[in-house]
Structure formats: structure tokens, C-alpha cells
Design an enzyme around this catalytic site. Structure first.
Site, PDB file in Angstrom:
ATOM      1  CE  LYS A   1      -0.736  -3.465  -0.438  1.00  0.00           C
ATOM      2  NZ  LYS A   1      -1.109  -2.804   0.843  1.00  0.00           N
TER       3      LYS A   1
ATOM      4  CB  SER B   1       5.888   1.445   0.466  1.00  0.00           C
ATOM      5  OG  SER B   1       5.718   0.834  -0.794  1.00  0.00           O
TER       6      SER B   1
ATOM      7  CD  GLU C   1       3.994  -5.009   5.864  1.00  0.00           C
ATOM      8  OE1 GLU C   1       3.051  -4.654   5.111  1.00  0.00           O
ATOM      9  OE2 GLU C   1       4.958  -4.267   6.145  1.00  0.00           O
TER      10      GLU C   1
ATOM     11  CG  ASP D   1      -1.369   0.010  -1.142  1.00  0.00           C
ATOM     12  OD1 ASP D   1      -2.311  -0.698  -0.755  1.00  0.00           O
ATOM     13  OD2 ASP D   1      -0.309   0.159  -0.500  1.00  0.00           O
TER      14      ASP D   1
HETATM   15  O1  KIV Z   1       2.799  -0.296   0.367  1.00  0.00           O
HETATM   16  C1  KIV Z   1       3.456  -1.332   0.203  1.00  0.00           C
HETATM   17  O2  KIV Z   1       4.522  -1.325  -0.409  1.00  0.00           O
HETATM   18  C2  KIV Z   1       2.955  -2.565   0.772  1.00  0.00           C
HETATM   19  C3  KIV Z   1       3.783  -3.796   0.637  1.00  0.00           C
HETATM   20  C4  KIV Z   1       4.985  -3.709   1.473  1.00  0.00           C
HETATM   21  C5  KIV Z   1       3.023  -5.038   0.861  1.00  0.00           C
HETATM   22  O3  KIV Z   1       1.906  -2.577   1.351  1.00  0.00           O
END
Ligand code: KIV
Length: 270
Positions: free
Chosen positions: A111, A43, A179, A81
Site C-alpha cells: 500500500k 499505524s 480515508e 504498507d
Molecule cells: O496504516 C494504516 O493502518 C492505514 C489504514 C488505517 C488504512 O493506512
């Protein structure tokens, strides 16, 4: 004390708190507030890099931000992520990209926006010592297929999400982000799994909550319907930056006392 996913898993007497973080000062503020885990989410693409989706975010961009977060904090679990197509194409490349987050950037875990294609990858990463946070429901890397709509709102799709949640738990994921799914589904998955679930737009029945930090502090210009703002950082910034611009234009800053001859405090950043 080293931060481990085991500590995170064990710490579910109270709801777990997770926020995204993309820079060192924000991460330090989150740590001081006692946030359990910091997610260097893709994000960052929308929040800080000016992209209109998460798709263009690169491994380098996440690794650089992850480095800043792990250098700035000691206690919270730092989770990087994996960006779009940095995993799932070839196993060796997926492992190298996940490994960079841990080896070079200091992440404690990665993640992965999950699906049937990530079960064996999750198992392999966990086997190699890279803890995995699975992510199901709305997965924004599939925006071209799903948009940003709620997922799991039919019996069939809800069942598929519940099945995938169990498959990722069996593959060794230490926790699961859910989510934008119906509250009942999130509750059902939470009861089914022994690893913690972290909800975003999934109601109060999960083991913890995550939000994008820019939404929480009131900096975002656009937020999803399930986000909540607990402050007005945009208003504060507009005020401070507007005042600076005004004071310089009217010749009021710098005043004599602001001149560079003034003594600098020992620990002031130059
Ligand atoms: O990229 C992100 O911030 C996310 C969260 C909103 C879980 O995947």
C-alpha cells in the site's frame, strides 16, 4: 489456493473486509473470522511501537511484522504498507523497498499513501509484478501538512481526490483506500472506478471497509472519531494482568498444583 489481488477484486458481491494486523496471533484470529485482507499498516507505529505518529516507522519494522502475518495465514491477502520516505524519493530505492515486502516478507501487495508523485511509481511496480493498493484522502504520513482532518471537503480538493483516484486506477492499482473523506465523495469515486474502494471514515458507499484492529477489539487508548470498538480487549487484559500481579504479590500463585513438576501437555508451548 494462492491469494491474489485478482481474487480480491473479483470478490465484491459482499462488502470486502480488511483489518490491520501486526502480529501472528491476531492475524490468525482475523483469518478464522473470514477477513479478506490484512494490512500491515504503518499505524503499527502508534498502535504497537510507542511512536506518536507513523513517520518514524521503518521498512525493517513493516517487513518484520509482514513476515509474521504471512507465516500465520493462508487465505487473506497480505498487504504491506510502505513507510514514510521509503518510496517517492528515488525510483530504484522505492522499488527495492516494495520488493523486499514481497520477496523477503511474503506480502502479496504493497500500500502506498498516494498523490501525484506516486502515479508513475504505481505503474512501474505493477509492471514489475508488485500489486499496489493506492491510498487517498487523509494520508497520515502528511500529518505535518494536513493534521488528521477530513479531506476532500471543498469542491476543489474533492475533484483532486477523484482525479488522483482515476489516475491510480489507470496506473494499475488493484484497489483504493479512501480515508476520512465525505460520504458523497467516496460514493462518487466508487461509482467512477472499476477497482474496489475500501473506506475508513468514508461512509457506507465504498466496496469494503478497513479499520485499525486495535480500535476494533477495544485495545486502543485513542481512536479516531470514525472508528468503532466491537469488544473490550483492554478491559480483559487489565483484568488478567491485574489478577496475576495480585495473586503473585499475595503468594497465591504458583500454588502446589501450578508447580513445574506438573506434567506438561505434549503440544504446550514452553
Ligand atoms: O496504516 C494504516 O493502518 C492505514 C489504514 C488505517 C488504512 O493506512
Amino acid at each position: 489456493m494462492p491469494r491474489t489481488v485478482r481474487d480480491f477484486r473479483a470478490d465484491t458481491d459482499e462488502p470486502l473486509t480488511m483489518l490491520t494486523a501486526y502480529d501472528a496471533p491476531t492475524a490468525a484470529i482475523c483469518e478464522a473470522a473470514g477477513i479478506d485482507a490484512l494490512l500491515v499498516g504503518d499505524s503499527v507505529g502508534n498502535a504497537a511501537l510507542g511512536y506518536d505518529s507513523t513517520l518514524p516507522v521503518t521498512v525493517e519494522e513493516i517487513a518484520s511484522r509482514t513476515g509474521a502475518i504471512s507465516r500465520a495465514t493462508e487465505e487473506p491477502l497480505v498487504i504491506a504498507d510502505l513507510p514514510f520516505l521509503s518510496f517517492g524519493v528515488e525510483e530504484a530505492q522505492s522499488i527495492r523497498n516494495a520488493g523486499r515486502m514481497v520477496k523477503e516478507a511474503g506480502a502479496n501487495a504493497v500500500k502506498i499513501e498516494s498523490g501525484s508523485h506516486t502515479v508513475s511509481l504505481t505503474e512501474r511496480l505493477v509492471e514489475l509484478g508488485i500489486p499496489v493498493l493506492a491510498h487517498l484522502g487523509l494520508t497520515p504520513q502528511r500529518v505535518n501538512e494536513l493534521g488528521y482532518a477530513q479531506q476532500g471537503d471543498s469542491e476543489e480538493t474533492a475533484e483532486r481526490i477523484a482525479e488522483l483516484a482515476c489516475e491510480h486506477e489507470r496506473a494499475g492499482a488493484f484497489a483504493l483506500v479512501l480515508e476520512h473523506v465525505p460520504e458523497d465523495l467516496a460514493r462518487e469515486v466508487t461509482e467512477e472506478l472499476s477497482v474496489p474502494t475500501i473506506g475508513i471514515g468514508a461512509g457506507p458507499g465504498t466496496d469494503g471497509q478497513v479499520l485499525v484492529v486495535d480500535d476494533v477489539i477495544g485495545l486502543s487508548t485513542r481512536s479516531p472519531p470514525f472508528a468503532e470498538s466491537f469488544g473490550d480487549v483492554r478491559g480483559e487484559m487489565e483484568g488478567a494482568i491485574g489478577t496475576f500481579a495480585e495473586r503473585v504479590s499475595e503468594g497465591a500463585f504458583p500454588a502446589e498444583e501450578d508447580s513445574s513438576d506438573a506434567e506438561v501437555e505434549d503440544d504446550a508451548a514452553l
